[in-house]
Design a protein around this motif. Structure first.
Motif, short mmCIF file in Angstrom:
data_model
loop_
_atom_site.label_atom_id
_atom_site.label_comp_id
_atom_site.label_asym_id
_atom_site.label_seq_id
_atom_site.Cartn_x
_atom_site.Cartn_y
_atom_site.Cartn_z
N GLY A 1 0.80 -1.22 0.00
CA GLY A 1 0.00 0.00 0.00
C GLY A 1 0.83 1.26 0.00
O GLY A 1 0.31 2.35 0.30
N GLN A 2 2.09 1.18 -0.37
CA GLN A 2 2.97 2.34 -0.34
C GLN A 2 3.41 2.69 -1.76
O GLN A 2 3.68 1.82 -2.58
CB GLN A 2 4.21 2.06 0.52
N GLY A 3 3.50 4.00 -2.00
CA GLY A 3 4.08 4.49 -3.24
C GLY A 3 3.19 4.32 -4.46
O GLY A 3 2.02 3.93 -4.39
N LEU A 4 3.81 4.64 -5.61
CA LEU A 4 3.09 4.59 -6.89
C LEU A 4 2.62 3.18 -7.21
O LEU A 4 1.56 2.98 -7.80
CB LEU A 4 4.00 5.10 -8.02
N LEU A 5 3.44 2.19 -6.86
CA LEU A 5 3.13 0.82 -7.25
C LEU A 5 1.80 0.35 -6.66
O LEU A 5 1.06 -0.40 -7.30
CB LEU A 5 4.26 -0.10 -6.79
N SER A 6 1.48 0.81 -5.47
CA SER A 6 0.23 0.38 -4.84
C SER A 6 -0.99 0.93 -5.55
O SER A 6 -2.09 0.42 -5.38
CB SER A 6 0.22 0.83 -3.37
N ARG A 7 -0.80 1.98 -6.35
CA ARG A 7 -1.94 2.58 -7.07
C ARG A 7 -2.06 2.07 -8.51
O ARG A 7 -2.98 2.46 -9.22
CB ARG A 7 -1.79 4.11 -7.08
N MET A 8 -1.13 1.23 -8.94
CA MET A 8 -1.19 0.69 -10.30
C MET A 8 -2.04 -0.57 -10.33
O MET A 8 -1.98 -1.39 -9.39
CB MET A 8 0.21 0.36 -10.81
N PRO A 9 -2.85 -0.77 -11.39
CA PRO A 9 -3.67 -1.99 -11.48
C PRO A 9 -2.78 -3.20 -11.79
O PRO A 9 -1.92 -3.14 -12.66
CB PRO A 9 -4.63 -1.69 -12.64
N MET A 10 -3.00 -4.28 -11.07
CA MET A 10 -2.22 -5.50 -11.29
C MET A 10 -2.79 -6.27 -12.48
O MET A 10 -3.39 -7.34 -12.35
CB MET A 10 -2.21 -6.36 -10.03
N ASP A 11 -2.57 -5.69 -13.65
CA ASP A 11 -3.08 -6.26 -14.90
C ASP A 11 -1.94 -7.02 -15.58
O ASP A 11 -0.91 -6.44 -15.93
CB ASP A 11 -3.59 -5.13 -15.81
N ARG A 12 -2.12 -8.33 -15.74
CA ARG A 12 -1.05 -9.15 -16.32
C ARG A 12 -0.68 -8.68 -17.72
O ARG A 12 0.50 -8.68 -18.09
CB ARG A 12 -1.47 -10.62 -16.37
N LYS A 13 -1.67 -8.30 -18.52
CA LYS A 13 -1.39 -7.86 -19.88
C LYS A 13 -0.46 -6.66 -19.88
O LYS A 13 0.47 -6.57 -20.69
CB LYS A 13 -2.69 -7.52 -20.61
N ALA A 14 -0.70 -5.72 -18.97
CA ALA A 14 0.13 -4.52 -18.92
C ALA A 14 1.46 -4.78 -18.24
O ALA A 14 2.49 -4.20 -18.61
CB ALA A 14 -0.62 -3.40 -18.20
N LEU A 15 1.47 -5.68 -17.24
CA LEU A 15 2.65 -5.84 -16.38
C LEU A 15 3.65 -6.85 -16.92
O LEU A 15 4.86 -6.68 -16.73
CB LEU A 15 2.21 -6.24 -14.98
N PHE A 16 3.21 -7.91 -17.59
CA PHE A 16 4.14 -8.96 -18.00
C PHE A 16 5.25 -8.44 -18.93
O PHE A 16 6.41 -8.82 -18.77
CB PHE A 16 3.38 -10.10 -18.67
#
Length: 973
Positions: A105-120
């Motif tokens: 829950g800290q920083g920018l990463l916590s606000r990014m959607p955990m979307d596999r298509k975008a993240l992989f």
């Protein structure tokens, strides 16, 4: 501590290294370990040691690449063998790590959607970046506040980079996993222990030919060297042994001598001052001019023994195929990594993926991608009983696809028996066709996991191997790529930790594409004889007596740094990673070392404009070439210009363009064909075609050439026009012969009939959803406007065929046409023609310009070349004048008016005759001037000695554009 052994770069490195090893170790050489930066020099050293043995048996030393040596040290330090994860395993592991960081829950990463298509895809790049940090022996620091510098996902990852790194390394250790980078990291942390283990083995280590060591490896090397267990052997500028800085490209060596506090000693002690026999340069204007110069150079020396020590260096893998095509007929060995994405095999895989991405659903494939698949040569060349049965079958299928709908099921397309070879069983061919189409289409429809993708790929490639065995004996590059995919890519897709995870199809395809882009097929020359064709990096530590370097431009050597969306170049130095400047030093060292040891060098480059749209630019020769030319100029005291030794130049042969619009000479055979065509029916559309462009008339009416059929995705204007004509004829037929008051037509009934017929039309099925909705809304609206705008009238004829004979210069022509409608109104008969497009616009010159008519009457072949174009502009179309004349001929009645019904807008009527033109003038125009107009067109058609193109704005969409000899064939301004 041993001094660094420095072999001058004017010397042959492998030969001098052999001499040093034999002189230093003698019979004990068999117990030594030789470590190279990569595996290739070991093969050359093996050959050199065999030559020194004079045919006697020799026990070779252990020769390892840098990564192999570190791997062995790691195995000795960590008793439990570690499993090496694949690239996809690392992606899955990093996704798990990022999930943990996201959950804090800290920083920018916590606000990014955990979307596999975008993240992989970011995980793929992040895995590579962590490998760089591990090899560099550096723990990364966090980079907060990067939101304005990089993309959102990159900023979020950089902000938590150290935490991601630590968690990733910890999980790898807990699961007993190790990548090459992590092995280097671990061994570097226990470098002294590694040195102690080597001391126990008492095997001397020679670290040969290294430059710009990564941080972790430098720590390992230094620890082993300080214990006196290893000797460094370099191939570099001999000036370093004298304590000077030496050549700038050897800066990494100079820096290491300073950091380690060590000196360099020459081997052999006396430096050979002999310079290369020659270093020449050749400036071409494009790649083919360079290849022509290379071929000429190689043809001067056809002795195979002399080519054994000759290499052609290509800095771009894409040049491999054209280079091989230009080489003389001799033994050639290729040593380089060839990108999988440059092969026809990958083109097939990409087509298969696009078929799914553009489909409308199961068994509903986009027609253009279906054609791309049917046209792929590997499928057409599949064999059955030594025949290629799918070639004709796929050609027949393509014709059906072009006549069909926008989305279709290729497996349901009918294939005529004539498309199958007579000597093959039709069922066997049909089974093969169905098997291929299933493997390329339906097998990929319901893929939900990487394992499912692997299964579909294996099925497709198995068909290629089973039915294309002869194919792969011809296309060797693709054969190697096929084997690499079957034995490397597919197994990793099947066995990675994320192989069974359910993923969106777009994510699966994206991973495959990114994975394939990084795959290279390694070609290793075996045996090491003949002419060597090598990539730039593959030349490290190798030397050749004759050297040819192609395309030595700034873009290729050292090359522009690849853009990194995760860690841009300015941030790399901040985190302790090599940036573009340090990579340029590595390229410079590789280049200068290679050239200095060669006895005859020819460096070729291009200096021509490279296409790039708005950013067209001139190719610049490499900065390394600029320095070498500058040194030559300083030595000779003159400016070297192209064409002056040592700089030769290819001068392009500039010839005048052949597209001058001279046209086609009308031969006797062509004249006979024309007259034969005119003996049939002559329509106004035929005359309009000639009037618009005689050359197009030739291609359309006098040759078998036809425009390629295509599915009308945006609607077929001709089919729509035919539909409107049929609807209006059917709707108005009950009103024929009855007085019709103004606005009396039932607009709702007409609109309903149009919709009913529209939905039954084949072209309607080819339209996309937006096209269908557009027609369903605009069509009934236009019909409503037409019905409400119909004036008081009496319909005399509907779809009236008209034809009449026309005599000219002793020949008879049969003119024909079809009148959409003939009405009887106050003042006489009115000929109406429905137009769903733009109606023609005859100018006043057609009715008032007497000079124009005089010129038509006086025209003879070869005279007044501008007349045809001026007449075309004046009349717009010969359709209405021809209809007026034919109606007069068949009925004996003279129409008082003619008009186009403009159905594309208001449904109103646009009159042909000017309002001020009286009845007598109209009669005279129909009975006298129209025959003169038709006579001119037919006389021009039959008498003109040359068939020429008439450039206009229509050139841009002419179906015969490619065959045209007009300079305006690409467009008219």
């Amino acid at each position: 501590m041993n001094p660094v052994v420095l072999i001058p770069w004017q010397e042959h490195f492998i030969h001098r290294l052999r001499d040093y090893l034999l002189e230093t170790f003698g019979q004990g050489l068999r117990d030594s370990v030789i470590v190279f930066p990569h595996a290739r020099p070991a093969r050359y050293l093996t050959l050199a040691l065999a030559e020194a043995a004079g045919g006697q048996a020799v026990i070779l030393p252990r020769m390892l690449s840098e990564s192999e040596w570190v791997h062995q040290l790691h195995a000795r330090l960590h008793r439990l063998p570690a499993r090496q994860p694949g690239q996809l395993d690392r992606v899955g592991l990093l996704y798990e790590v990022i999930e943990q960081q996201h959950a804090t829950g800290q920083g920018l990463l916590s606000r990014m959607p955990m979307d596999r298509k975008a993240l992989f895809p970011w995980c793929l790049r992040l895995a590579e970046l962590i490998e760089e940090f591990l090899r560099a022996g550096r723990r990364p620091e966090d980079l907060p506040g990067m939101e304005d510098e990089v993309q959102p996902w990159a900023a979020a990852l950089l902000e938590r980079l150290s935490g991601i790194f630590d968690t990733y390394v910890r999980i790898m250790e807990e699961r007993n996993l190790a990548t090459p980078g992590l092995e280097s990291w671990r061994v570097a942390q226990r470098a002294d222990e590694a040195a102690s283990l080597l001391a126990q083995s008492r095997a001397p280590v020679v670290l040969a030919g290294f430059y710009a060591l990564p941080g972790a490896h430098e720590r390992i090397f230094r620890s082993v060297w300080r214990r006196g267990l290893a000797t460094l052997v370099w191939h570099t500028d001999p000036a370093l042994a004298e304590g000077t800085c030496g050549h700038w490209s050897a800066q990494a060596h100079a820096d290491l001598l300073k950091r380690w506090g060590v000196r360099a000693e020459l081997y052999p002690a006396a430096v050979n001052e002999e310079q290369p026999a020659s270093i020449r340069f050749h400036q071409g204007f494009d790649l083919h001019s360079q290849l022509t110069a290379l071929r000429d150079e190689l043809q001067e020396n056809q002795d195979a023994e002399e080519t054994t020590d000759t290499a052609v260096i290509i800095p771009d893998e894409g040049m491999l195929v054209p280079v091989l095509h230009h080489l003389p007929d001799r033994d050639v060995n290729v040593t380089m990594g060839y990108p999988l994405t440059r092969t026809s095999l990958y083109d097939l895989l990409e087509t298969v993926l696009r078929l799914q991405e553009t489909s409308e659903g199961p068994c509903r494939y986009y027609w253009r991608e279906v054609i791309n698949l049917l046209r792929h040569p590997y499928l057409k060349m599949l064999r059955l009983d030594e025949r290629e049965p799918l070639r004709l079958a796929f050609h027949a299928m393509e014709e059906e696809v072009r006549r069909g709908e926008k989305y279709l099921d290729p497996l349901a397309l009918p294939v005529p028996d004539t498309a199958y070879p007579e000597d093959l069983e039709p069922k066997a061919v049909e089974d093969l066709r169905q098997e291929v189409l299933h493997a390329c289409m339906t097998a990929f429809e319901n893929i939900e996991t990487l394992a499912g993708l692997a299964s579909a790929l294996r099925g497709l490639l198995s068909i290629l191997r089973t039915y294309g065995s002869d194919l792969w004996r011809i296309f060797l590059i693709d054969a190697e790529c096929l084997d690499r995919v079957l034995r490397g890519v597919i197994p990793e897709l099947e066995s990675s930790t994320i192989s069974e995870q359910s993923l969106p199809r777009d994510t699966i395809f994206s991973l495959l594409r990114r994975y394939a882009r990084e795959k290279r097929v390694a070609f290793e020359a075996d045996p090491i004889t003949g002419l060597q064709v090598m990539g730039f990096l593959e030349t490290r530590l190798l030397n050749f007596r004759k050297l040819y370097v192609l395309d030595a431009t700034e873009e290729k050597i050292p090359g522009a740094p690849a853009g990194d969306p995760l860690l841009p170049d300015p941030l790399r130095h901040r985190l302790g990673l090599p940036n573009s400047r340090e990579r340029d030093y590595v390229s410079a060292y590789t280049f200068y070392r290679l050239v200095r040891a060669s006895k005859q060098t020819l460096i070729l480059y291009q200096s021509g404009v490279q296409p790039g749209g708005i950013l067209d630019g001139k190719a610049l020769r490499s900065r390394f070439i600029e320095q070498m030319l500058w040194e030559e100029e300083r030595k000779s005291g003159r400016i070297i210009k192209p064409g002056q030794p040592p700089l030769s130049v290819s001068v392009p042969t500039v010839r005048p363009l052949t597209l001058h619009g001279h046209g086609l000479a009308k031969t006797g055979a062509l004249q006979d064909r024309l007259l034969g065509r005119l003996q049939g029916k002559v329509s106004s559309s035929l005359l309009d075609c000639y009037l618009g462009c005689p050359l197009r008339f030739f291609y359309q009416y006098l040759t078998p050439l036809k425009a390629v059929e295509e599915v009308g995705e945006d609607g077929d204007p001709m089919e729509l026009g035919n539909l409107v004509h049929e609807v209006l004829r059917e709707f108005l037929l009950p009103y024929k012969g009855r007085p019709l008051p103004a606005g009396a037509l039932d607009a709702d009934s007409l609109s309903g009939l149009f919709l009913e017929r529209l939905r039954q039309a084949p072209f309607y099925l080819q339209l996309g959803q937006d096209g269908r909705l557009s027609l369903e809304r605009t069509g009934p609206h236009r019909m409503t406007l037409f019905a409400r705008g119909t004036p008081e009238t009496l319909i005399r004829e509907l779809e009236l065929p008209v034809r009449a004979s026309f005599s000219l210069d002793g020949r008879e022509y049969l003119l024909e046409g079809r009148l959409d409608r003939v009405d009887e109104r106050e003042g006489g008969d009115v000929i109406l023609d429905y137009k769903t497009g733009s109606p023609p616009s005859p100018s006043q010159a057609l009715f008032l310009d007497e000079e124009l008519w005089t010129r038509m009457d006086a025209w003879r072949s070869g005279s007044d070349p501008e007349l045809l174009g001026e007449l075309s502009a004046a009349v717009g179309s010969l359709q209405m004048p021809t209809y007026l004349y034919l109606y007069n001929q068949i009925s004996g009645r003279t129409a008082s008016e003619a008009a186009w019904v403009s159905l594309r807008d208001t449904g109103g009527e646009r009159r042909f005759f000017p309002a001020a033109m009286g009845p007598e003038a109209r009669l005279e125009f129909i009975s006298s001037r129209v025959p003169r107009l038709l006579a001119f067109c037919l006389r021009h058609m039959t008498s003109e000695e040359t068939i020429k193109a008439r450039p206009s704005r229509r050139c841009a969409w002419c179906p015969y554009n490619a065959a045209c000899d007009s300079p305006h064939r690409g467009g008219y301004k």
